[in-house]
Design a protein around this motif. Structure first.
Motif, PDB file in Angstrom:
ATOM      1  N   THR A   5       0.984  -1.232   0.311  1.00 21.81           N
ATOM      2  CA  THR A   5       0.194   0.253   0.579  1.00 21.81           C
ATOM      3  C   THR A   5       0.619   1.618  -0.264  1.00 21.81           C
ATOM      4  O   THR A   5       1.459   1.665   0.569  1.00 21.81           O
ATOM      5  N   ASN A  39      -9.845   1.562   4.534  1.00 18.91           N
ATOM      6  CA  ASN A  39      -9.980   0.510   4.886  1.00 18.91           C
ATOM      7  C   ASN A  39      -9.528  -0.171   3.804  1.00 18.91           C
ATOM      8  O   ASN A  39      -9.530  -1.860   3.411  1.00 18.91           O
ATOM      9  N   PHE A  81      -5.918  -0.772   2.785  1.00 16.03           N
ATOM     10  CA  PHE A  81      -4.899  -1.266   3.593  1.00 16.03           C
ATOM     11  C   PHE A  81      -5.191  -3.028   4.590  1.00 16.03           C
ATOM     12  O   PHE A  81      -4.835  -3.450   4.330  1.00 16.03           O
ATOM     13  N   ALA A 134      -2.561  -5.751   3.498  1.00 15.86           N
ATOM     14  CA  ALA A 134      -1.519  -4.403   3.287  1.00 15.86           C
ATOM     15  C   ALA A 134      -0.590  -5.800   4.157  1.00 15.86           C
ATOM     16  O   ALA A 134      -0.112  -6.023   4.888  1.00 15.86           O
ATOM     17  N   ALA A 173       3.570  -1.220   3.697  1.00 16.62           N
ATOM     18  CA  ALA A 173       2.376  -0.010   3.889  1.00 16.62           C
ATOM     19  C   ALA A 173       4.009   1.448   3.770  1.00 16.62           C
ATOM     20  O   ALA A 173       4.259   1.312   4.728  1.00 16.62           O
ATOM     21  N   GLN A 193      -5.396   6.428   9.698  1.00 19.05           N
ATOM     22  CA  GLN A 193      -4.465   5.361   8.578  1.00 19.05           C
ATOM     23  C   GLN A 193      -4.308   4.112   9.470  1.00 19.05           C
ATOM     24  O   GLN A 193      -4.258   3.093   9.761  1.00 19.05           O
ATOM     25  N   ILE A 243      -5.267   0.285   9.826  1.00 17.67           N
ATOM     26  CA  ILE A 243      -3.975  -0.826   8.829  1.00 17.67           C
ATOM     27  C   ILE A 243      -4.489  -2.084  10.624  1.00 17.67           C
ATOM     28  O   ILE A 243      -4.868  -3.267   9.683  1.00 17.67           O
ATOM     29  N   ASN A 244      -4.839  -1.617  11.354  1.00 19.62           N
ATOM     30  CA  ASN A 244      -5.400  -2.089  12.578  1.00 19.62           C
ATOM     31  C   ASN A 244      -6.515  -3.332  12.844  1.00 19.62           C
ATOM     32  O   ASN A 244      -6.637  -3.992  12.434  1.00 19.62           O
ATOM     33  N   ALA A 266      -5.252  -4.632   8.008  1.00 24.32           N
ATOM     34  CA  ALA A 266      -3.605  -5.452   7.114  1.00 24.32           C
ATOM     35  C   ALA A 266      -3.621  -6.887   7.972  1.00 24.32           C
ATOM     36  O   ALA A 266      -3.952  -7.065   8.461  1.00 24.32           O
ATOM     37  N   ILE A 287       2.745  -7.448   8.482  1.00 19.00           N
ATOM     38  CA  ILE A 287       2.351  -5.541   8.473  1.00 19.00           C
ATOM     39  C   ILE A 287       3.635  -5.389   8.430  1.00 19.00           C
ATOM     40  O   ILE A 287       4.370  -5.200   9.289  1.00 19.00           O
ATOM     41  N   VAL A 321       5.018  -1.326   8.809  1.00 19.48           N
ATOM     42  CA  VAL A 321       5.093   0.203   7.910  1.00 19.48           C
ATOM     43  C   VAL A 321       6.161   1.345   8.349  1.00 19.48           C
ATOM     44  O   VAL A 321       6.995   1.201   9.371  1.00 19.48           O
ATOM     45  N   ALA A 349      -3.275   1.808  16.437  1.00 20.74           N
ATOM     46  CA  ALA A 349      -3.121   0.297  15.718  1.00 20.74           C
ATOM     47  C   ALA A 349      -2.688  -0.427  16.759  1.00 20.74           C
ATOM     48  O   ALA A 349      -1.547  -1.666  17.069  1.00 20.74           O
TER      49      ALA A 349
END
Ligand code: NAX
Length: 329
Positions: A8, A75, A78, A81, A84, A112, A116-117, A120, A124, A126, A144
């Motif tokens: 992402t 949403n 991610f 993902a 990211a 964001q 992700i929480n 993803a 993941i 990031v 997250a």
């Protein structure tokens, strides 16, 4: 054949996005044998330009590029993902106070982090590029709670690469001869580019560049710390290709490991090492292996090192306090 990795990229229609996406799609982010799906997140005004970039990506006929999704919904972007890259951010504009900047970015990185929480993949990773990168990463990470904190990182690799290049130039060697450079602290003008623990062609870097403390303090450190401003002045626009390159390097190194006898710099959640308060996202010397990183331990810090690190970490603590007061973390 391998399962594609979902990557992402936020701010996909921006100038770093334009320098970044083609290299991800050509295999430079994860490796020449790893297929990728791209998920491009933009704000509504950026969607059309992102479509244009996606058309150009199609036109490259990259063998590793599978699928491209373009959306303004976090949403969706991610969903599943694995990697990211959070590039899109609210820049500081004239008259903007730090509180305004932090709260505008909190409005981006808080949601964001939540997306992700919720969406993803379990593995993941990031990387936050958008400034103020360390504190934006902190905001995303705190939003997250189900993702291990160490999966949120901030980019200081561009500063690291800048430092390596300056040292190679000064010593008259190639960049491969320069090892163990560290960026400590915040990705800002207070950062501490540290050559005292670095090596050039196997010797102490400080000696290899002439043993001149004056040069370190008045040339090397400000050159690296203020390079972003210098690029804007000379190029007429902020660093884009070099920033994209550093993002590629950061993730590639994280996934594929640091070479023996070297380390890199990453903004990561502090575990209290070197007196950096636990929980702050600060840049450290790290080695990486099998997709995990470890802070290099046991470096002797001089009074000079200590003072510089404390100043930059102090700034990070102030930024954390400010976003805490704003209710962003
Ligand atoms: P641009 O302004 O060219 O692009 C940013 C893009 O992000 C725009 O297309 C915008 O529509 C999009 N965007 C804004 N809010 C968004 C949101 N909520 N969701 C998705 N997309 C959003 O900036 P660019 O030159 O690409 O730089 C991007 C960021 O990188 C900036 O914050 C910049 O300060 C930062 N940098 C960080 C560096 C680092 O070393 N950590 C170095 C380079 C760069 O300065």
């Amino acid at each position: 054949t391998r399962t594609p990795v979902n990557v992402t990229v936020t701010g996909a229609a921006g100038q770093i996005g334009y320098a970044l996406l083609f290299r991800i799609a050509s295999g430079h982010l994860l490796g020449a044998d790893v297929p990728v799906n791209l998920r491009l997140l933009e704000i509504p005004q950026g969607l059309k330009a992102a479509e244009g970039v996606a058309m150009e990506l199609d036109d490259c006929a990259f063998p590793l590029l599978r699928d491209i999704t373009i959306t303004d919904q976090a949403n969706v972007a991610f969903d599943g993902a694995n990697v990211a890259l959070l590039v899109g951010a609210r820049p500081r504009t004239a008259g903007m106070e730090r509180g305004d900047l932090l709260s505008a970015n909190g409005g981006i990185f808080g949601p964001q982090g939540k997306a992700i929480n919720a969406n993803a993949a379990d593995d993941i990773k990031v990387l936050v590029v958008g400034n103020p990168a360390n504190t934006n990463a902190l905001i995303a990470q705190r939003n997250a709670p189900d993702v291990p904190a160490e999966r949120f990182t901030a980019m200081t690799r561009l500063d690291h690469n800048r430092a390596v290049a300056q040292l190679a130039k000064k010593a008259g060697v190639t960049v491969e001869d320069v090892k163990k450079v560290t960026i400590w602290g915040n990705h800002s003008a207070t950062q501490y580019p540290d050559l005292f623990h670095a090596e050039i062609s196997g010797k102490a870097a400080f000696d290899a560049v002439g043993g001149d403390q004056e040069w370190v303090e008045n040339f090397f450190i400000p050159k690296v710390a203020k390079r972003g401003a210098e690029i804007i002045e000379v190029r007429g626009a902020s660093s884009a290709a070099s920033a994209a390159n550093a993002a590629i390097d950061h993730v590639y190194t994280w996934v594929n490991g640091t070479p023996a006898g070297d380390w890199t710099s990453m903004g990561i959640v502090s575990d209290g090492s070197y007196g950096v308060p636990e929980g702050l996202i600060s840049s450290f010397p790290v080695t990486t292996k099998d997709g995990k990183f470890e802070i290099v331990q046991g470096l002797d810090l001089s009074e000079f090192d200590r003072k510089r690190i404390d100043a930059s970490v102090g700034e990070l603590a102030e930024e954390r306090d400010a976003v805490q007061e704003l209710g962003l973390i």
